[in-house]
Design a protein around this motif. Structure first.
Motif, PDB file in Angstrom:
ATOM      1  N   THR A   4      48.901  55.978  23.894  1.00  8.86           N
ATOM      2  CA  THR A   4      48.193  57.043  23.210  1.00  8.86           C
ATOM      3  C   THR A   4      46.723  56.983  23.598  1.00  8.86           C
ATOM      4  O   THR A   4      46.075  55.960  23.400  1.00  8.86           O
ATOM      5  N   THR A   9      42.432  62.551  19.671  1.00 11.41           N
ATOM      6  CA  THR A   9      43.309  62.546  18.507  1.00 11.41           C
ATOM      7  C   THR A   9      44.063  63.866  18.495  1.00 11.41           C
ATOM      8  O   THR A   9      43.850  64.734  19.359  1.00 11.41           O
ATOM      9  N   ASN A  10      44.920  64.043  17.495  1.00  9.32           N
ATOM     10  CA  ASN A  10      45.646  65.308  17.411  1.00  9.32           C
ATOM     11  C   ASN A  10      44.699  66.493  17.259  1.00  9.32           C
ATOM     12  O   ASN A  10      45.020  67.616  17.657  1.00  9.32           O
ATOM     13  N   GLU A  11      43.513  66.265  16.689  1.00 14.50           N
ATOM     14  CA  GLU A  11      42.568  67.360  16.472  1.00 14.50           C
ATOM     15  C   GLU A  11      41.692  67.642  17.687  1.00 14.50           C
ATOM     16  O   GLU A  11      41.134  68.736  17.817  1.00 14.50           O
ATOM     17  N   THR A  12      41.537  66.655  18.560  1.00 19.06           N
ATOM     18  CA  THR A  12      40.629  66.835  19.696  1.00 19.06           C
ATOM     19  C   THR A  12      41.347  66.968  21.034  1.00 19.06           C
ATOM     20  O   THR A  12      40.710  67.223  22.053  1.00 19.06           O
ATOM     21  N   TRP A  13      42.675  66.797  21.034  1.00 20.79           N
ATOM     22  CA  TRP A  13      43.427  66.899  22.289  1.00 20.79           C
ATOM     23  C   TRP A  13      43.221  68.285  22.903  1.00 20.79           C
ATOM     24  O   TRP A  13      43.375  69.298  22.225  1.00 20.79           O
ATOM     25  N   ARG A 306      49.274  70.180  17.271  1.00 23.03           N
ATOM     26  CA  ARG A 306      48.291  69.358  16.548  1.00 23.03           C
ATOM     27  C   ARG A 306      48.962  68.620  15.376  1.00 23.03           C
ATOM     28  O   ARG A 306      48.519  67.533  14.997  1.00 23.03           O
ATOM     29  N   ARG A 307      50.014  69.212  14.827  1.00 21.05           N
ATOM     30  CA  ARG A 307      50.714  68.537  13.735  1.00 21.05           C
ATOM     31  C   ARG A 307      51.532  67.349  14.222  1.00 21.05           C
ATOM     32  O   ARG A 307      51.729  66.386  13.485  1.00 21.05           O
ATOM     33  N   PRO A 310      49.720  62.321  18.004  1.00 23.42           N
ATOM     34  CA  PRO A 310      49.267  61.138  17.253  1.00 23.42           C
ATOM     35  C   PRO A 310      47.909  61.366  16.591  1.00 23.42           C
ATOM     36  O   PRO A 310      47.020  61.970  17.181  1.00 23.42           O
ATOM     37  N   ARG A 311      47.789  60.889  15.364  1.00 20.17           N
ATOM     38  CA  ARG A 311      46.531  61.010  14.637  1.00 20.17           C
ATOM     39  C   ARG A 311      45.559  59.894  15.031  1.00 20.17           C
ATOM     40  O   ARG A 311      44.384  59.985  14.754  1.00 20.17           O
TER      41      ARG A 311
END
Length: 311
Positions: A4, A9-13, A306-307, A310-311
């Motif tokens: 990973t 993160t899931n928000e910045t990918w 995004r859901r 990986p966080r």
């Protein structure tokens, strides 16, 4: 291997919008290449309004590599003012082994790589598929009609390998990854063939654009998506994601497919992405969708990604 990427993160990918729903030639015959800055701004505002922060211009809409330097600067100024970035550039139907234009498209491929470097994109996607035939253009869904095929010829295979390796080495020098799009009836037309092809190219920065949607939408028998993904996951790089519903009637042999949002189609992208991540996948995604308001469906697909990332 736990790979990973720590940088995302899931928000910045980076999850880019494709521009496949926008034509390269307008109804009045003008080319998007010749549009004004304001016209580019108006089109890209759709992308921003859909909630995207990344866009792949997709050269079926705009060939960044064929813009004059000052025009490229103007386009990137628009991109920046709208709060967008271009993490990757995709090419479409410009095969380096095209029977008539292969040499031209090889030279174009080098310009795409140089352009990607100039604007800060980290990846490019190439394919070995050719322009749509007249019959495909007339069909409601072009993939229901057979198109051009890469020849079953060892010499042409080796030519393709040599030319992609040439592009790959150029990209490697500039720190760019090269992703080869899976597409029916090409040398990337099955998981086994795609893996063999990239292994023949033999460069660490050259991998597979695991666009399984291009294959599971076909109205013919195809390998199960999970088996395909297991084979290509170790080689996955910049990835076009889209999904389809698929109905098969064994009694009659009838197969019917239709575009679907990522979370509702036959490919389980939660599982597919986890497979890729387990092998170190650390590239952007591109959301595509054919039919209807493809941009809005792509935005829904972005939110789904995004859901599940990986966080």
């Amino acid at each position: 291997m736990n790979a990973t990427p720590a940088k995302w993160t899931n928000e910045t990918w980076p999850i880019a919008a494709a521009m496949i729903q926008y034509p390269g030639t307008l109804a009045n015959g003008r080319s998007v290449q010749d549009q004004s800055v304001d016209e580019w701004h108006a089109t890209l505002s759709d992308v921003v309004d859909a909630g995207f922060t990344e866009v792949d211009p997709t050269d079926s809409w705009l060939r960044l590599a064929d813009l004059a330097p000052e025009r490229l600067d103007a386009f990137m100024t628009v991109v920046g003012r709208l709060g967008l970035s271009v993490p990757a550039i995709s090419t479409s139907r410009r095969s380096v082994i095209d029977p008539r234009h292969g040499d031209e498209y090889l030279a174009y491929g080098h310009r795409v790589i140089d352009t990607a470097s100039a604007i800060g994109s980290g990846a490019v996607s190439f394919g070995l598929f050719e322009p749509l035939t007249d019959a495909q253009k007339k069909a409601l869904w072009f993939w229901t009609v057979d198109g051009a095929r890469n020849p079953d010829d060892p010499g042409t295979w080796q030519k393709a390998v040599r030319r992609i390796r040439e592009l790959g080495r150029h990209a490697e020098e500039l720190g760019i990854e090269l992703s080869l799009e899976m597409y029916e009836d090409t040398y990337l037309g099955s998981a086994d063939s795609a893996v063999r092809f990239v292994e023949d190219v033999g460069l660490a920065n050259v991998g597979i654009n695991a666009d399984l949607g291009n294959l599971i939408r076909l109205h013919r028998p195809v390998e199960h998506w999970q088996q395909m993904m297991e084979k290509v996951a170790p080689h996955a790089k910049y990835w076009h994601v889209k999904n389809y519903s698929r109905m098969e009637d064994p009694a009659s042999g009838v197969i019917v497919t239709h575009p679907a949002p990522l979370e509702q189609g036959i490919i389980n992208y939660r599982a597919a992405i986890r497979m890729a991540l387990s092998h170190g996948y650390s590239s952007p995604f591109l959301c595509e969708h054919y039919g209807g308001d493809g941009l809005s469906v792509s935005a829904t697909n972005r939110d789904y990604l995004r859901r599940i990332l990986p966080r």
